[in-house]
Design a protein around this motif. Structure first.
Motif, mmCIF file in Angstrom:
data_model
loop_
_atom_site.group_PDB
_atom_site.id
_atom_site.type_symbol
_atom_site.label_atom_id
_atom_site.label_comp_id
_atom_site.label_asym_id
_atom_site.label_seq_id
_atom_site.Cartn_x
_atom_site.Cartn_y
_atom_site.Cartn_z
ATOM 1 N N GLY A 111 0.776 -1.134 -0.010
ATOM 2 C CA GLY A 111 -0.026 0.104 -0.067
ATOM 3 C C GLY A 111 0.874 1.302 0.192
ATOM 4 N N GLY A 112 2.010 1.093 0.698
ATOM 5 C CA GLY A 112 2.839 2.501 1.054
ATOM 6 C C GLY A 112 3.665 2.716 -0.463
ATOM 7 N N TRP A 171 0.940 4.050 -2.872
ATOM 8 C CA TRP A 171 0.705 5.511 -2.828
ATOM 9 C C TRP A 171 2.013 6.388 -3.193
ATOM 10 N N ILE A 186 1.161 6.842 -6.712
ATOM 11 C CA ILE A 186 0.247 7.788 -7.104
ATOM 12 C C ILE A 186 0.984 9.016 -7.153
ATOM 13 N N LEU A 187 1.838 9.407 -5.934
ATOM 14 C CA LEU A 187 2.455 10.728 -6.103
ATOM 15 C C LEU A 187 3.330 10.807 -7.110
ATOM 16 N N PHE A 210 0.766 11.241 -10.909
ATOM 17 C CA PHE A 210 0.274 12.392 -11.118
ATOM 18 C C PHE A 210 1.075 13.343 -11.234
ATOM 19 N N THR A 211 2.235 13.446 -10.418
ATOM 20 C CA THR A 211 3.173 14.696 -10.733
ATOM 21 C C THR A 211 3.652 14.571 -12.170
ATOM 22 N N SER A 266 2.175 13.636 -14.704
ATOM 23 C CA SER A 266 1.120 13.748 -15.446
ATOM 24 C C SER A 266 1.204 15.258 -15.873
ATOM 25 N N ASP A 267 1.666 15.898 -14.743
ATOM 26 C CA ASP A 267 1.969 17.415 -15.129
ATOM 27 C C ASP A 267 2.926 17.575 -16.068
ATOM 28 N N TYR A 268 4.335 17.083 -15.407
ATOM 29 C CA TYR A 268 5.604 17.401 -16.025
ATOM 30 C C TYR A 268 5.517 16.729 -17.791
ATOM 31 N N SER A 326 2.912 16.434 -19.703
ATOM 32 C CA SER A 326 2.102 17.160 -20.659
ATOM 33 C C SER A 326 2.314 18.580 -20.467
ATOM 34 N N ARG A 327 3.194 19.073 -19.854
ATOM 35 C CA ARG A 327 3.247 20.471 -20.049
ATOM 36 C C ARG A 327 3.785 21.080 -21.314
ATOM 37 N N TRP A 365 2.741 20.089 -24.371
ATOM 38 C CA TRP A 365 2.068 19.615 -25.505
ATOM 39 C C TRP A 365 1.445 20.898 -26.206
ATOM 40 N N TRP A 416 12.467 23.094 -16.612
ATOM 41 C CA TRP A 416 12.774 21.847 -16.275
ATOM 42 C C TRP A 416 13.026 20.739 -17.392
ATOM 43 N N LEU A 476 0.160 7.743 5.621
ATOM 44 C CA LEU A 476 0.386 7.636 4.235
ATOM 45 C C LEU A 476 0.746 8.747 3.467
ATOM 46 N N HIS A 532 3.626 20.406 -5.902
ATOM 47 C CA HIS A 532 3.189 19.039 -6.053
ATOM 48 C C HIS A 532 3.243 18.443 -4.657
ATOM 49 N N PHE A 573 0.304 17.145 -1.935
ATOM 50 C CA PHE A 573 -0.074 15.624 -1.943
ATOM 51 C C PHE A 573 -0.371 15.254 -0.466
ATOM 52 N N TRP A 603 -4.777 16.659 -5.757
ATOM 53 C CA TRP A 603 -4.285 17.794 -5.106
ATOM 54 C C TRP A 603 -4.101 18.894 -6.240
ATOM 55 N N SER A 637 0.682 21.882 -16.071
ATOM 56 C CA SER A 637 -0.098 21.544 -17.081
ATOM 57 C C SER A 637 -1.685 21.536 -17.429
ATOM 58 N N ALA A 694 -3.273 17.928 -16.982
ATOM 59 C CA ALA A 694 -3.176 17.429 -15.638
ATOM 60 C C ALA A 694 -4.362 18.216 -15.021
#
Lengths: 103, 548
Positions: free
Chosen positions: A73-74, A77, A80-81, A84-85, A87-89, A91-92, A94, A101, B211, B247, B251, B301, B311, B314
């Motif tokens: 589980g850890g 998670w 996930i961090l 999703f982070t 997913s920003d970098y 697609s920035r 595009w 960066w 978590l 970010h 989170f 978040w 982005s 996102a």
């Protein structure tokens, strides 16, 4: 208590020696130019080492089923961090903007 | 000797041992709950004083009470103290600590020493942060955004950041303790679906603490390293990115909102059941909604970062995911409302707080949906609309739940009854004062008043004066319970085991409970909230010990 598991010393020693060997390989790989593969190899070794520590030194291998579930589980998670982070970098650029960066 | 006097003389956790040392080295979860009560109350008073100074400054359009630099320090201190040292630890630290072992029928938490360490870490972190505030303060806002916090500000970011870092471990250990306790120490017959919803919601809170908090901890360490050693993680000139800080920060800090609200929802479920004399409608749905909120809370978040340079793709994903959190939140609100339907509802002080919570949380939650919508958020970003929204969730949500819970379990914690009349007056003052303080801020924000400025154009003065007036009423509403709770300790009538006629293991033991919570280890041989249909409500208020 029944859930206490005594691990033989020789297993600890074997894991420790494996960790040392993997560390030596990491250092050695740093002197060989594999291009982009350098990072892949080093991260691969790091993951292998972390897995050994979690399984044997942290006794996750010997716990009830709940213990590996909690450990997994850890890491989920953490995914996930990272996911999703990224997913920003990723697609920035595009829209053609890009970031310092990325450049 | 009267039965009350005999009850008072029975050994309990308050009189079992005496002296300062017996409190500072206690391993009793109930005493540690009291220690948290003292700690969070102190930080609440300090945070409240900063809030009053902010509202005083904003009475007039000109910045005439404090200079801009001092104002920046004021709102940062208010935010840091209230968020990290009051809202996050208050309900789990005080009520969770006190009640979870009793509610599941055991004698203490799984790790009593770790529990005491949690309190010391909380106090040490708070003292460090306070030291930083006194030694010059911080002007970054409670969010510590880079690159201002890492490169430009000359204020005490490092001690305050380290204080929050240390306090984080207190939350992690408390969450861990609750989870292990709930898994391993339930009384015979106390199955997962016989747990009070208070326990379910605290379990969900603990998941987030375990978590999420480590990520905040490492983020603050990176910030301190960036500031002290210029490691370059957040500095574009060294290959870093300031938005990366956001970010990492959000989170944790978005789920942290659920660390604040889930324990409050925990309290509300108990209050609604007790004062409607009914089992909570859709018990399973409410229990799983807590877990749903905890999990979904980690996926949203980026809605704090719509205008940060994140982005747009996102941003769109985060916006859509944000809407999902409304589902488990709505499940809870609808189910509490259905519980009231055909219940024997009585309007005692805790119930007034619970009903106030439902209304205020709904406004806070729905404006959260507004803000989760990309286009609208761009319009009101960094305005008072956002300030009003999160105060509706944090004050209207968390503090209403905290006060409601404190009133409901005060007789259990202290063995004394408080004056119900003054309780109701205080609940009313808090509700009215709160709305008068924060509703005008929605209007101000919509009209474009930015947050974090000490001066504003004259046309916004009326709404600002209303807001400051509301804050005074709210302040009075907070002072009253301090006075009558103190009075009740000395002169309040003895409470008896179950002054509300409520159901739950905590009402089956003495008030105050003995050190080991129960004379005999309890067995849970019935469903949770076993109220009979049509059972009369407690219309006459709290019943003192002699009535039982």
């Amino acid at each position: 208590m029944s859930d206490i598991h005594v691990v033989p010393v020789k297993i600890y020693v074997a894991v420790f020696l494996t960790l040392m060997v993997l560390t030596a390989i990491t250092v050695a790989v740093a002197f060989v130019d594999l291009g982009a593969l350098n990072n892949v190899v080093m991260l691969g070794i790091a993951v292998a080492k972390a897995t050994l520590v979690v399984l044997f030194f942290m006794h996750v291998k010997y716990g009830t089923r709940l213990v590996p579930l909690v450990a997994a589980g850890g890491f989920f998670w953490l995914l996930i961090l990272f996911g999703f982070t990224l997913s920003d970098y990723l697609s920035r650029g595009w829209l053609g903007a890009g970031t310092p960066w990325m450049r | 000797m009267s039965s009350e006097a005999m009850a008072a003389e029975r050994p309990n956790y308050l009189n079992a041992t005496t002296g300062l040392k017996s409190w500072l080295l206690t391993l009793d979860h109930k005493r540690i709950g009291i220690l948290y009560l003292l700690g969070v109350s102190a930080f609440f008073v300090l945070g409240g004083i900063f809030a009053m100074l902010i509202r005083l400054e904003l009475v007039t359009p000109a910045g005439d009470l404090v200079q801009p630099d001092a104002y920046n320090r004021l709102f940062t201190s208010h935010g840091v103290l209230m968020v990290f040292f009051f809202l996050i630890p208050a309900i789990p630290g005080v009520l969770g600590n006190f009640l979870i072992p009793i509610m599941i029928g055991t004698k203490d938490l799984a790790f009593p020493r770790l529990n005491l360490l949690s309190w010391y870490l909380f106090m040490a972190g708070g003292t460090m942060a306070l030291g930083g505030i006194i030694a010059g303060g911080v002007d970054t806002g409670w969010t510590f955004y880079t690159p201002y916090s890492s490169t430009y500000t000359m204020t005490a970011v490092i001690p305050v950041g380290l204080g929050v870092f240390v306090n984080g471990f207190s939350g992690i250990l408390t969450g861990l303790n609750f989870m292990v306790t709930i898994h391993r120490m339930r009384a015979p017959g106390m199955t997962w679906f016989r747990l009070p919803l208070f326990v379910w919601s605290h379990y969900a809170t603990s998941l987030i603490q375990v978590l999420g908090t480590p990520v905040l901890a490492i983020t603050l360490v990176l910030l301190v390293f960036e500031r002290a050693f210029h490691i370059g993680v957040f500095d574009p000139t060294r290959g870093g990115d300031p938005v990366f800080f956001q970010h990492l920060f959000w989170f944790y800090s978005h789920p942290a909102v659920y660390i604040m609200i889930l324990p409050s929802m925990a309290v509300i479920s108990e209050l609604i059941a007790a004062f409607a004399r009914k089992r909570i409608f859709g018990y399973h749905a409410v229990a799983f909604a807590s877990i749903g909120i905890a999990v979904l809370g980690f996926l949203v978040w980026g809605h704090h970062m719509f205008v940060s340079g994140q982005s747009v793709y996102a941003g769109t994903a985060f916006s859509l995911l944000t809407m999902l959190v409304a589902i488990p939140s709505a499940i809870k609100v609808f189910n509490w409302s259905f519980t009231l339907y055909q219940g024997s509802v009585s309007f005692q002080t805790p119930m007034l707080y619970a009903l106030g919570f439902i209304g205020l949380f709904m406004i806070g939650g729905l404006t959260g949906v507004f803000l989760g919508t990309l286009g609208f958020d761009v319009h009101v970003h960094d305005t008072y609309f956002v300030v009003a929204h999160f105060h509706y969730v944090m004050v209207g949500g968390t503090i209403m739940g905290y006060l409601g819970g404190l009133h409901y379990w005060w007789p259990k914690i202290t063995g004394k009854l408080y004056p119900e009349f003054w309780g109701k007056i205080s609940a009313l003052l808090v509700f009215v004062g709160f709305n008068l303080t924060f509703f005008p801020q929605f209007l101000l924000g919509y009209m474009g008043m930015p947050r974090r400025y000490h001066a504003y154009p004259e046309e916004w003065q009326v709404l600002n004066v209303l807001s400051s007036a509301g804050a005074s009423i709210l302040g009075l509403g907070f002072v009253l319970p301090v006075l009558y709770f103190a009075w009740s300790l000395k002169k309040g009538p003895l409470a008896g085991r179950n002054p509300w006629g409520a159901r739950g293991l905590e009402w089956e033991t003495d008030s105050p409970p003995p050190t080991l919570n129960f004379d005999e280890p309890p067995v849970m041989n019935h469903e949770v909230y076993p109220y009979a249909d049509g059972e009369p409500g407690s219309t006459s208020g709290m019943k003192p010990a002699s009535a039982h």
